[in-house]
Scaffold this motif. Structure first.
Motif, short mmCIF file in Angstrom:
data_model
loop_
_atom_site.label_atom_id
_atom_site.label_comp_id
_atom_site.label_asym_id
_atom_site.label_seq_id
_atom_site.Cartn_x
_atom_site.Cartn_y
_atom_site.Cartn_z
N THR A 1 -6.86 -1.72 -12.84
CA THR A 1 -5.43 -1.66 -12.52
C THR A 1 -4.68 -2.80 -13.18
O THR A 1 -3.62 -2.61 -13.78
N ARG A 2 -5.23 -4.00 -13.09
CA ARG A 2 -4.56 -5.16 -13.69
C ARG A 2 -4.46 -5.01 -15.20
O ARG A 2 -3.42 -5.30 -15.80
N GLN A 3 -5.53 -4.52 -15.83
CA GLN A 3 -5.51 -4.34 -17.28
C GLN A 3 -4.46 -3.31 -17.68
O GLN A 3 -3.74 -3.49 -18.68
N MET A 4 -4.36 -2.23 -16.91
CA MET A 4 -3.38 -1.20 -17.24
C MET A 4 -1.96 -1.71 -17.03
O MET A 4 -1.05 -1.38 -17.81
N LEU A 5 -1.75 -2.52 -16.00
CA LEU A 5 -0.43 -3.11 -15.80
C LEU A 5 -0.02 -3.95 -17.01
O LEU A 5 1.13 -3.92 -17.45
N HIS A 6 -0.97 -4.70 -17.54
CA HIS A 6 -0.67 -5.60 -18.64
C HIS A 6 -0.48 -4.87 -19.97
O HIS A 6 0.29 -5.33 -20.82
N ARG A 7 -1.15 -3.75 -20.15
CA ARG A 7 -1.20 -3.16 -21.49
C ARG A 7 -0.51 -1.80 -21.64
O ARG A 7 -0.25 -1.38 -22.76
N SER A 8 -0.24 -1.14 -20.54
CA SER A 8 0.41 0.17 -20.65
C SER A 8 1.86 0.00 -21.06
O SER A 8 2.56 -0.88 -20.55
N ARG A 9 2.32 0.84 -21.97
CA ARG A 9 3.70 0.79 -22.42
C ARG A 9 4.49 2.01 -21.95
O ARG A 9 5.67 2.16 -22.29
N THR A 10 3.85 2.90 -21.21
CA THR A 10 4.53 4.06 -20.65
C THR A 10 4.59 3.89 -19.14
O THR A 10 3.94 3.00 -18.59
N PRO A 11 5.37 4.70 -18.45
CA PRO A 11 5.41 4.59 -16.99
C PRO A 11 4.03 4.73 -16.39
O PRO A 11 3.22 5.54 -16.83
N LEU A 12 3.76 3.92 -15.38
CA LEU A 12 2.46 3.89 -14.72
C LEU A 12 2.67 4.11 -13.23
O LEU A 12 3.36 3.31 -12.57
N LEU A 13 2.07 5.17 -12.69
CA LEU A 13 2.16 5.45 -11.27
C LEU A 13 0.87 5.01 -10.59
O LEU A 13 -0.21 5.55 -10.88
N LEU A 14 0.97 4.05 -9.69
CA LEU A 14 -0.19 3.53 -8.96
C LEU A 14 -0.18 4.15 -7.57
O LEU A 14 0.80 4.05 -6.82
N LEU A 15 -1.28 4.80 -7.24
CA LEU A 15 -1.38 5.54 -5.97
C LEU A 15 -2.39 4.82 -5.07
O LEU A 15 -3.53 4.60 -5.47
N ARG A 16 -1.94 4.44 -3.88
CA ARG A 16 -2.79 3.74 -2.93
C ARG A 16 -3.18 4.65 -1.78
O ARG A 16 -2.33 5.39 -1.30
N ALA B 1 0.84 -1.20 0.00
CA ALA B 1 0.00 0.00 0.00
C ALA B 1 0.88 1.25 0.00
O ALA B 1 0.80 2.10 0.90
N ARG B 2 1.72 1.35 -1.00
CA ARG B 2 2.60 2.50 -1.16
C ARG B 2 2.58 2.92 -2.63
O ARG B 2 2.37 2.09 -3.52
N PRO B 3 2.80 4.21 -2.91
CA PRO B 3 2.89 4.63 -4.31
C PRO B 3 3.94 3.81 -5.04
O PRO B 3 5.05 3.63 -4.54
N THR B 4 3.56 3.32 -6.21
CA THR B 4 4.45 2.44 -6.97
C THR B 4 4.57 2.93 -8.40
O THR B 4 3.56 3.09 -9.09
N LEU B 5 5.79 3.16 -8.83
CA LEU B 5 6.05 3.57 -10.21
C LEU B 5 6.52 2.36 -10.99
O LEU B 5 7.59 1.80 -10.70
N VAL B 6 5.71 1.91 -11.95
CA VAL B 6 6.04 0.76 -12.78
C VAL B 6 6.73 1.29 -14.04
O VAL B 6 6.11 2.00 -14.85
N ALA B 7 8.00 0.93 -14.18
CA ALA B 7 8.83 1.54 -15.22
C ALA B 7 8.95 0.64 -16.44
O ALA B 7 9.12 -0.58 -16.31
N PRO B 8 8.89 1.22 -17.64
CA PRO B 8 9.20 0.47 -18.86
C PRO B 8 10.71 0.30 -18.99
O PRO B 8 11.46 0.66 -18.07
N ASP B 9 11.16 -0.21 -20.12
CA ASP B 9 12.58 -0.54 -20.28
C ASP B 9 13.46 0.67 -20.62
O ASP B 9 14.68 0.53 -20.67
N GLU B 10 12.85 1.82 -20.86
CA GLU B 10 13.63 3.01 -21.19
C GLU B 10 13.19 4.17 -20.31
O GLU B 10 12.01 4.29 -19.97
#
Length: 284
Positions: free
Chosen positions: A269-284, A151-160
């Motif tokens: 959230t799960r769909q965006m994790l699977h399909r987003s190709r840019t950085p995704l910031l998840l805020l809890r 339950a913390r802000p999480t930045l999911v990073a792409p490869d670049e």
């Protein structure tokens, strides 16, 4: 003191995770820690052969298996230390002072749960070292478990890594979305960047009122807010809007619905994790 925690494992995403974490550490003025976790399932500790059914009468085989596991674990440990040291060198070269290194042996989710109180922002790659071996796997095997459990802000990073110049916040006036607005308003992470505030749904008085309330909260915090309402299905509309305006990063409240609703309708959230190709910031 809370800190930026970057999960690295030597995968293709490691350099980008390091750069995102370095950028966030500078923006937030918080210390940075690089974390490497040696998975217990892949690299069991010495004598951890309780599941080797049928080998009890062949002690020499058990001993050999134990020695092999110990050697594999030692090599993996050394490799992890090298990855951590390279990350530290990268941070030092970028001007950060004294980034910390942390190596654990166990479960990634359990390790992060233990460290959670000290995390201001977690930075993690979309895919880890293991997932590269499985074609067609869009995210790492542990990513969803981490984002659900922590339950913390999480930045999911792409490869670049690319320094973000704009931000899109998906807003639906739900409690998690309101908390996301409050979190962004209180954080210096994206101050000075234009913030697109998008509601997906029917354009009516109710949605306009909700949008304007969120806009006012963010403008009070100093953001330049570009509000918009678009009709259609949530995920395609978000991606289309982001592409049309070349927005670098998408932020959203995570797992805002009940478990029953997620079971019946699925998780955005799960769909965006699977399909987003840019950085995704998840805020809890």
């Amino acid at each position: 003191m809370t800190r930026i925690l970057a999960c690295i494992d030597g995968s293709a995403a490691t350099a980008a995770v390091c750069d995102w974490a370095i950028w966030a550490s500078r923006r937030l003025g918080r210390p940075l820690t690089f974390l490497h976790v040696l998975d217990r399932e892949r690299y069991p500790g010495p004598g951890d052969l309780s599941g080797a059914i049928g080998l009890g009468s062949r002690e020499h085989l058990l001993d050999e298996l134990a020695r092999l596991d110990e050697r594999r674990a030692k090599v993996a440990l050394e490799q992890g230390q090298a990855v951590l040291e390279a990350a530290r060198d990268r941070a030092l070269a970028a001007g950060l002072e004294a980034p910390e290194l942390c190596q654990r042996h166990g479960s990634l989710v359990e390790t992060l749960a233990e460290l959670a109180d000290g995390i201001q922002l977690l930075v993690i790659g979309r895919q880890g070292e293991d997932s590269r071996q499985h074609a067609g796997q869009p995210i790492g095997s542990q990513l969803e478990g981490v984002t659900r459990a922590l339950a913390r802000p999480t930045l999911v990073a792409p490869d670049e890594f690319r320094t973000p110049g704009s931000l899109l916040l998906a807003y639906d006036a739900s409690p998690s979305a309101r908390q996301a607005v409050d979190a962004l308003a209180a954080s210096p992470l994206f101050k000075g960047l234009p913030l697109h505030l998008l509601m997906v749904g029917e354009d009516n008085a109710l949605t306009r009122t909700a949008l304007h309330e969120a806009q006012a909260r963010l403008e009070l915090a100093g953001f330049l807010v570009i509000p918009a309402i678009r009709e259609g299905k949530l995920e395609p509309v978000l991606h289309a809007y982001q592409q049309e305006r070349a927005i670098d990063l998408l932020a959203m409240g995570a797992y805002g619905h009940s478990r029953i609703r997620r079971l019946l309708l699925g998780s955005t959230t799960r769909q965006m994790l699977h399909r987003s190709r840019t950085p995704l910031l998840l805020l809890r």
